[in-house]
Structures are given as structure tokens and as C-alpha cells.
Design an enzyme around this catalytic site. Structure first.
Site, PDB file in Angstrom:
ATOM      1  N   CYS A 154      -5.438 -17.939  -8.681  1.00 61.88           N
ATOM      2  CA  CYS A 154      -6.652 -18.754  -8.827  1.00 61.88           C
ATOM      3  C   CYS A 154      -6.989 -19.481  -7.535  1.00 61.88           C
ATOM      4  CB  CYS A 154      -6.508 -19.729  -9.994  1.00 61.88           C
ATOM      5  SG  CYS A 154      -4.998 -20.706  -9.963  1.00 61.88           S
ATOM      6  N   TYR A 155      -6.008 -20.132  -6.922  1.00 55.75           N
ATOM      7  CA  TYR A 155      -6.290 -20.851  -5.679  1.00 55.75           C
ATOM      8  C   TYR A 155      -6.733 -19.894  -4.569  1.00 55.75           C
ATOM      9  CZ  TYR A 155      -4.067 -25.213  -7.386  1.00 55.75           C
ATOM     10  OH  TYR A 155      -3.733 -26.358  -8.061  1.00 55.75           O
TER      11      TYR A 155
END
Lengths: 349, 349, 349, 349
Positions: A154-155
Site C-alpha cells: 500500500c505505501y
């Protein structure tokens, strides 16, 4: 007649798996035929996720009981390590199955980096070499022929969507990148941990895994590709009292460009991308404005410090940061319109 | 070719209006042609609701500037009083337009009750007589021919869906109904009020409008219809630190029936209803399991107190409690499949 | 010179234990000499609760390693069952130690009720008979000589403070009491449970333990004492997305009195009570206005339903609902001013 | 006998004013004699802040009606601009009154900087020259004789406490400081703004005032003093869905020192400071662990990027970031023990 894609979801009892199912139920081409969750085998999905309990879904089974004949595509949300073994088996036994891995197991191309960050040797390095990094907007062509797609973390998704074009254009110094990242609590998963209890995470904010989060090497790998050289990036995540949402604030040193140039580069690069929204000057990205959707919003700001700029991106960590992007990759891989099943508006408020 | 319904949204700068737009953008038959918000006339929708800013929508205009030729259906989310005047004008000038009113202005059939609770005489009582109460599951036939549909309030929606069948069957005493209601903060609207600031409403819980909330007479009206006699109902709302979601806990005196009988009645009554989910014995309704969706979940419990039962219903106040139900009514009115555009899965977590 | 009370806290790794320590550190007479937490024995308190990490506190030890010579008072926050055994041992070995039990183990005077609700026989029924129910405002005299004080549960505290005076005066029908209760998530404790994860409990509301919560018999016991006869009470708890706070909404049938009479009774009864605040007509109790404090706020409302009233009380579940009340009892027992160490203002916002 | 300090709070209807009152009520030397809030003049404090409604406090009055004879110290939480005029008048009329200004009006020593950032000339520049910057730990000696104390902003408080010692020691490059700041919503005040409504700020995260927040020049002023030269600092604030709490993550370039050296410097510098807590290696500051208290927690981390470090500080924005620090300054100014009235433990959970 619409093409049918028979789908298996491995690790369906986690948040990523649940959101995959949520999106798949609204996707016109996806038929869920296999749902695995070893700790919950035998239960209906509704026993584990009541919000999905009223749909026609197969019961949860153990992954070893999955009928691979019944699937064309597998979405894998298993813990790392385990993932490699199971995907290795699928790849050997059923090379025709397309695998969309949402774990971290096939993201790092360098086996040494994998071993360093995950504490053990990669178990199927040959298969690793075949994996395509599933950042759709930047690997679309390679994805079209891939058998194994390693969906980004996600990051890294938010960070790379914000930075790859401007690093690639040489507009910022790839050796001086600071990423201050903030995530909602769902990013920590559904496992029982004290720090993600409501009474602990609520009404509070804290950093975690400072200078040792496993998404750092993934970011560095891709920034390195864009920069044409190895880089080390500062990456510092924080836990925010909200369920969904992720925001990365990237502090950058300009390389002969202005903040306006950066914005222009991003606008041009993403002009035809259906999920990318580069904001006009002055507008602020906000996670609540992408909640539940596959959109990524980017804002670009001149810093008061001469020669510096700030680029900020917001996504829903479970959608664009995981399940939505995985389905986007599936759409690409199976030749569907890329937005199929992913046009949910953000849920605000 | 799909039928097109040209839609105007009056009062599009409120949460109800925004959620109507969110749902309309995903509805295959709806084309938004008019958006009004007097305080924001001239602005694009994205200036008022950034999460909707990347769609092809008409700019906000004043309601007096609306082109009624451009709409087949009007969704009205204006303040009460104002609503009556504008809908009155539309009804006179353009009787062919179908009006879905999401305000409280046409819900009470008795003009005296309206005047008592809203502090002024009803301004178009003739039109009031024509209005159909838009609780879809209970007024479906009447809705098919209605010109003006008075969509229920959020609290009445949840309460009546839970209670009408069992009151109608005479299984509970209509004279002894206590409704303890809890709502997320979005129910208070987007207007600026101190008590809905994050720092005031967050991390806290309080009752409000005890024994004087305007949804009480609406609940009583419909319970009265089902019971065949006038009733007074206890209705006590509370403000809960969440944005969306509504739960009503109804304390009932049984009339020769058991809690299991009640559940059975609800299951039978709602067997073919696509948005109604009567839970199995022991399962708990939860607002987070219907968030963002048009579903209503109902649980039935025997009380420890002999002769009493507890019926609990959960909805999303902005969807089933307002915009979703309004679109459901539109689907009925225009002869579409009732679930069209309303099949969003709940967003959890 | 100030009297010193040497204090042991058993079960110091739970929220109740932590709040006891927080309050004790600010109490001018309390010296914490023993802290037990079997799963964390050997650790400093700061490893378990960082917010308490900078104070001079003994390390956590196993309860069996506690030096009972070092304590004058024991606060017990252990799981039920275990509590009985340990308090039984203390009572035998050191009858001079005063025990303030914050568990449920000594609250029910009837051993049969205990066995029914807790699934096993009471292990020290003789000691049970000696226990005084620690609802300070109603058992103050008995507390002054007690060796073992069974501090009430959080829900019973709020409920009984609201109802005992008016039941005792015969102003409401004790046979028709409905208590709709709402609690913040800290009430569920620090144990790892899926439903108290931030991503599960956040932005949502649900009932739990409907018609089978263990606080019901405790409420009934005390209401029964006030009414002079056995009663069954409806008690329905809900989980609210906030950490601290508890609100009970009590629906009552009047017995020849008015709501104003009820308010008057409460005002008179609590006129000299330092922690009781009966609100003026129309004012709403709110948990955020008592957060972190030992106050209990009560509002009284006439219902629209003739002959009925609504009484609503708010407390901080961890303070007045547990640790604060326990210290209040200690102050009474040791002859200190009752407000000693408990004058924290509510923390708002 | 304890010295009495008669205290006036100007602007008592804001969060800062309310927290000042909360703390003053628990302070053994403070007597609140004047409370002003022009928009609420004539009301009791409890009408504006119910959580303070049960204490013996003067009613709110207009600032022009204040009896300056009745105060020894004034705490000023008025909007900027207004502040200067009122404090100017007090200083002229009653030079013996000690003023603790919690607004931004006297923080910037350079009138040109004030004019640039606040859009108008400073109205009492002579008085400005006299003001002492109230960062207690760094200006203690000067505070002892000050007539006018300009209490720092919340963000500068956390940032400067973290950075001044290491900048002063020359251990980091003052020309390369990036401060990523995060605040709870109470920092935005009690004024009615759409973006601080619960439904807007909840479950979401966004930056604001990027590269133009008024706390930047204040940070730069003090860093400049410590560095002995002018600096420009990157300062980027974010709005976090919690009421209280503030965390600053400072990205630093080392100047011949290591992260361990930085921690050592901070530990030594703050060894005798009662409110400063420099955490051991690896421990993470968290706002929930200082909530409601005057503590500041600092963590120091080596970056993975060679030659860089990360220093993170957490405070409660309303206490150490405003009212608590103001009282700390009062304690210093009036010769009281510095911790008097400020020993509240953090409220967790």
C-alpha cells in the site's frame, strides 16, 4: 456474452481478502469459486465477515483443499513465506492459472534483499524472476503477458505513483527523498494485536517501524529503476486513528525544475489514467475523499525552502493499495476494460 | 437501449444530496442534469464535495435558475418549509415531473400534526394529500403511480421496517413501544453547529431532542396505520461518534406471540425484499455491516423480562435512510428493477 | 503528617488497573507497593503502559509473589473465579488487609445467582456474605467497617445511581424498567478480541449480549433491595466507538409521580454528594463531559407517552464505573475525605 | 499560607481557555476572578462548557467589563490583533499585572515578520520588544522577570523542545530541517468551520496550510537563535482524526554526530526537567501516552539514509502546547514550584 473469470481468493479472512470479495461481487466478469482461510475452514464467509454474509459465496476451505480446476485466477492474501510455497505449487501444477499476489513475497527482485528484509531465503527464486511488479500505471505492458503479478504494498503504491514520473524525468534528486507516511489501522490487518485495539489506537497517533519498515526496499527498488541508480529513501510510517486511508507526504529536492514543473509532469503522465487525479495548485489531497475507491489523488506544492518541493498522495490502502489494484491488474491481464468493476465512487462522509 | 432518466438534485451541497449524486453516478439510467445549492451557485460540485470533483457534473445553480425542461425526476434535499414552496411550484408548472422529497415536508398526512411539530401551517396541503409515503417495502404499489413521494426520515425508516409487519400482525402491543435510537453525526447534516464539531462529538455520546424529536410523529403515523388506531411511541435519539450509521433498539410488549414468532413474521414478510436482511437467532445487527449500502438488517431477541421482546434494526442513515431509498423509490416509479444502481456492498472495515 | 496507605493492585495490566494506578499516583495518601500481572511478571509498568512509565513504581510481579506485609489495601482487577481464590487466601492469611474488588466476584449476594450467571459455584461463599456492595453513595455507612468491598460493575453504577432513589421512593414501577446502555470500547478490557479492534469497532455501533449480560442480575439485586421485592429488568448494552464513557437511558413507568418529582428526588438525595450532578430540566448528560473524572451526571425527562419518564445517566466507565469508585470507597473505609485524589476535572475536548 | 494568584482568562470560550480553567481549578494557588468571552457575556461558564459547569466560577463577561483590580495574572486566548490592543491597554493601565499570552501576537520578535505573516503592522511594537518567549525549558531565567510572556504555539513547542538542544550543540545541520507535523482537531479551535465537523474530519487525514502555516516563522526564529544564523525550515502540518494530541516528525541531516549522540544530548539537557521524557532507543512517542498532561515525549532514531536522523516529539496540544505551558510559565514567574498544578497523569486509554 460476458467473459467469465473464475476466481479463487486465498486468505479470505483478512481485510484484504474481504475487500477483494466485496469488489469481486460487484465485478461483472468475476465468479468467486474458491475461498480459503485455514483457521476458519468449514465456515460460511458470513460467519467471518457478516457484511458479506448475504451473498452466494462458497464456504471457506483450507488452501490444500482448493480445487485448482475451478479457477482461472488466484488472488493471494496469505502471509509471506507461506505465499511462496503455495504459489510455487500452483505455478508448477497449473501454469495456466494467473496469480495476483497481494503479499510481499514476489515484490523484491533481488533475492538478497528479500532474505535481508524477511529473514529467510526466497523459496522459489526462479518464479520470482518471472513475477511482474503490479503497479498498473507503470507496468501495464508487462502485465498483459504475466503469469505471476506481484501487487505492490500500500505505501509503495501511493509513493511510487507520486514519484516515479518526476524521478524518471530527472526533476528531483533521487538521493534525497523523504517519505513521511500515514496509514489507517486496517493496514495492520485483522490479526489480534494490542496496539490495534480501539482503545489503544483511537484518539492517538504514533510512528512505528521507524527506519525498518519492509516497504522501504520496495520503494527503493522502483525509485532506483526510474532513477537508473541505487537509492536509499527515508520512509517513516505512522498509525492514524481511522480504519481506511493512506497518505504519503514526500519531501523532495528539486533538480533544475519547479514545483509547477512537477505538477505538469504528473498531469501529462497520468492524463489518460482513469484512477489518477492530479489536483490543481493549492488543492489538498485527503484520504476521506478517496475512501472505498480505487482513486489516487496527488497534490504538488512548492516548499518555502528554496529548491525543495512537497508531493502528497492519498489512496484507500485496501483498494488502490491492495485489492482494487489487484483487480485492476486482472482486468489488464484478461483484456477487460481496466475500470471494470472498479468505478465505485468514494464514500464520503 | 437503456431508458434515461434526467435528474435534478435540489440542495446538492448537503450530505444527503452528495450521497444521492454518488449513487446516481453509478446508476445506469440516471443522468444528472440539474444540481442546485443556493449558497454555492456558480461553483462546480467538486468545490463543495472534492470526492465528486472528477466527474462530469453540471455546476451548482440557484434553484430558481433550474431548467425544469431538463428533468424527469427531482430529488429534493432542501430545508423544510422551503421545500413545500418549491415542490408546489414544480407540481403546478410541470405536473409530469416526478418528485422524490427527502425532506420532512410531505411525510405527515395530518396538516395539524405538521403545524404542531414544524411551527407553521403546511403551505400546499392539497399537494400533501397526494403524496405517497416512500417506505418502499410497505408502499410499493402506491408508489408506482405517485407524482410526489415523501421519502421517510432515517429513524422512521429503520424503525418502521422493523416494526410494521409485527404490529400489523398484532404480535406486539402498539401502545407500549419504546424506541431507543442512535445515529452517526452525518444525520445532523453539514450545517455548522458546535455540537457536531469533531472535538465536541468525538469520543462522546449523548441523547438529544429527548421526547421532542420530529421523527416521532412520523413513526406514530405509520405505526398507527398498521395498528389501526392512534398510538404514542417513545422515541429517544442519541448522537454517536461515527459519521454514518443508525441503529434503533425497539423494546416491545408481546401480544400472545414469542420473539421467535416475531422473527418468523419478519422473515416471511421480507423474504423477497432485496435489501432486507432478517438475521438468524442470536446474530447482532451492526451499523458497520451495512455502511454505504442500502441494506437494512434486523435482529429479534427474547427479553429476559417475560412477555417482552427486543427488535433491533441497522441501516446507513444516508443510504437506506435517505438517498438510497429515494433512488429505490425512483426505480419503482419508473419501472426499473428495484435494485438498479443500489447493489453496492457494505464498506467494511 | 498524612496517613500513608500502602496499596497493592492485582491485575495491573488491564485498563482498570492502569486507571487505578493513574489515580493513585495523584492521591496524596496512597503508596503503591505491589503491582501484579502474571503474564507480564518481571517487567516495569512502563513496558505495559508507557503513559505510566516515568513514575517510581514497583515492577510487575506474579500475584503469588506478592508480599502481603507491604500492603494495607488491595485493589483487585483479576478475572472472575481467580479473584475468589486469591481474595479468599488474603482474607484468611491477612484479615487486616482491606480488599476493594473491582471484579464481579463478590457482587451477587445470592450464591445461586452467581452460579447461574458465572457457570460455577462460588468458591468462598462465607466471604461473600461479608462483602459490602461498594456503591458509595448508597452503602457509605456499611463501607466504613467493611473488610471486603465488592465494587459495582460500570453499568450497574450508572444505572443504580440513577434509579435507586426514585425506586426507593416508590415513584416508578420497579416491574417495568428498561435500561438501554451504551459503553465505550475500554469497557471490554485490554484482552485481544476481534470485535474490539479499531477497524471493527470504529465507525460502527452494535448491541451485544442482548438479554444475557452479567450486569443484569447485579442491577436487579439492588433495584430489588430498593423496591422491597424481586424484579426483572431489561438491560441491553451497546458498544460505542469511543474509548471511555458510558451512558444508560432508563425508560420508566411513573407510579403517581411526575418527571419533575423524580428530578426533585434525585436533587435532594444527592445534594451533598460531591460526585453526583443532577442536571436542570432540559440539559442533556454527555459522556464527554465526565471523561476522566469521577462524576456521574443525571438528566430526567418527561416522556411524550403519558405516565412515563426517561432518566439518563453518564459516567466514565473506568473512573466512576471502576477505579475511581474503588478509591472513593477506600477513602471512606480509611476515614479520609471522600474526594481525596478524585478531584480531576473532566477532560474535554 | 499558600500564596493566592488572582487570575483572569480572556477568551474563555475557546478550547485553550477551557483547558486553562480546567487546570486552574486543580491548581492550589490560582483563583479565577475574571472570565471573558464577548460573544457569551452574561452566561455562566457551564452554559458554554458543561464539563466545567459545577464549579464556583465567575460568569463570563465582556473583556471591556473586566475589573483589572481583581487580577494578578492574565491568560489571554484571544484572536490575534485583538490581543495586541487589549494587552497593550492592560500593560499601560496596570503594569503590575503579569500577562501570559497564548495567542500568536507577541511571539515573533521581528515586526516585519509579524506584518508579513499576519497581514498588518504590529500594534504595540514597544511592548513586543519586552515580551519573553515562553518556552519554559529554554527561557526560564528570562521568564522570572518578565511582564509579558508570549507562550509558544503548539507546533513550535513540540518542535523546538525536540530540536533546540541538538541544533545548539551543532549536531545537526540547521539548514536542512524538515518538520512533518500532525495535530488533533482541537488545534483548529472551537470556531465553526466545515472542515472540522465530525463528518468531515473523522475517518480521514489531510495536510493543510502546506508551506504557509504561521507557526513556521516562529520555529525558524528560535532555531535561528540556537543556530546563530537565519534558517528556513520546512514545516508541513496535517489534520488527524483525534481531538487532542500533536506529533512532530523531524527529518535531520547530522553534522558529525550520530543519532545516539543526539539522544544523549537531549537526555542530558532535559535530565532535570520535570515534563520532558526522552525515550530509550527504539521506543516510540505516541500522543495517546501524553493526553491531558503537560509531558513532552521525544524519540530519536537513526535513519537508514546515512548521515540522517529522525527526531519525533509528542505533546498534548492543549496542555503542553498551550494552557499547561502557560501555567508552567506562571509558576516560574510567581516563584512557585514549576510542577504545581500540572502533575496530571496522562489519560490513557
Amino acid at each position: 456474452m460476458t467473459e467469465r473469470i473464475r476466481v479463487g481468493v486465498l486468505g479470505a479472512s483478512g481485510y484484504t481478502g474481504a475487500d477483494l470479495v466485496r469488489l469481486a461481487l460487484a465485478h461483472p466478469n468475476m465468479d468467486i469459486t474458491v475461498l480459503t482461510a485455514n483457521a476458519h475452514a468449514g465456515k460460511p464467509m458470513g460467519a467471518v465477515f457478516p457484511h458479506l454474509g448475504h451473498h452466494d459465496l462458497p464456504d471457506l476451505i483450507k488452501v490444500e483443499d482448493a480445487d485448482w480446476d475451478a479457477v482461472d485466477a488466484v488472488f493471494c492474501g496469505l502471509p509471506h513465506g507461506t505465499t511462496q510455497e503455495i504459489i510455487g505449487e500452483i505455478a508448477t501444477a497449473r501454469p495456466e492459472i494467473r496469480v495476483f499476489d497481494m503479499s510481499a513475497d514476489f515484490r523484491l527482485r533481488d533475492p538478497a534483499a528479500y532474505a535481508e528484509w524477511y529473514g529467510h531465503e526466497h523459496r522459489v527464486p526462479a518464479l520470482q524472476r518471472e513475477a511482474v511488479y503490479g503497479l498498473t500505471e507503470h507496468y501495464r505492458e508487462a502485465l498483459k503477458a504475466a503469469r505471476l503479478i506481484a501487487c505492490p504494498g500500500c505505501y509503495p503504491t501511493a509513493t511510487l505513483l507520486a514519484l516515479l514520473p518526476i524521478v524518471g524525468e530527472g526533476q528531483v534528486d533521487p538521493g534525497d527523498i523523504i517519505v513521511d507516511a500515514k496509514s489507517g489501522v486496517s493496514g495492520a490487518g485483522r490479526g489480534l494485536k494490542e496496539n490495534t485495539l480501539f482503545s489503544e489506537a483511537g484518539e492517538g497517533l504514533s510512528p512505528y517501524s521507524v527506519a525498518r519498515h519492509r516497504h522501504a526496499p520496495e520503494i527503493e527498488q522502483e525509485i532506483g529503476v526510474a532513477a537508473g541508480r541505487d537509492v536509499i529513501v527515508n520512509f517513516t510510517p505512522h498509525l492514524v486513528p481511522m480504519s481506511r486511508g493512506e497518505l504519503v507526504t514526500c519531501y523532495l529536492r528539486l533538480a533544475g525544475a519547479t514545483a509547477d514543473d512537477l505538477r505538469e509532469t504528473l498531469i501529462e503522465r497520468y492524463a489518460d489514467e482513469p484512477f489518477m487525479r492530479v489536483l490543481p495548485k493549492g488543492a489538498m489531497p485527503a484520504t476521506q475523499h478517496v475512501r472505498g475507491s480505487n482513486f489516487c489523488t496527488i497534490g504538488v506544492f512548492a516548499d518555502r525552502v528554496p529548491g525543495r518541493a512537497i508531493v502528497i498522495a492519498a489512496i484507500d490502502n485496501l483498494v488502490k493499495g491492495s485489492s482494487g489494484q489487484a483487480i485492476q491488474n486482472m482486468n489488464v491481464r484478461f483484456g477487460l476494460a481496466e475500470t471494470t468493476g472498479l468505478e465505485q465512487m468514494p464514500l464520503f462522509p
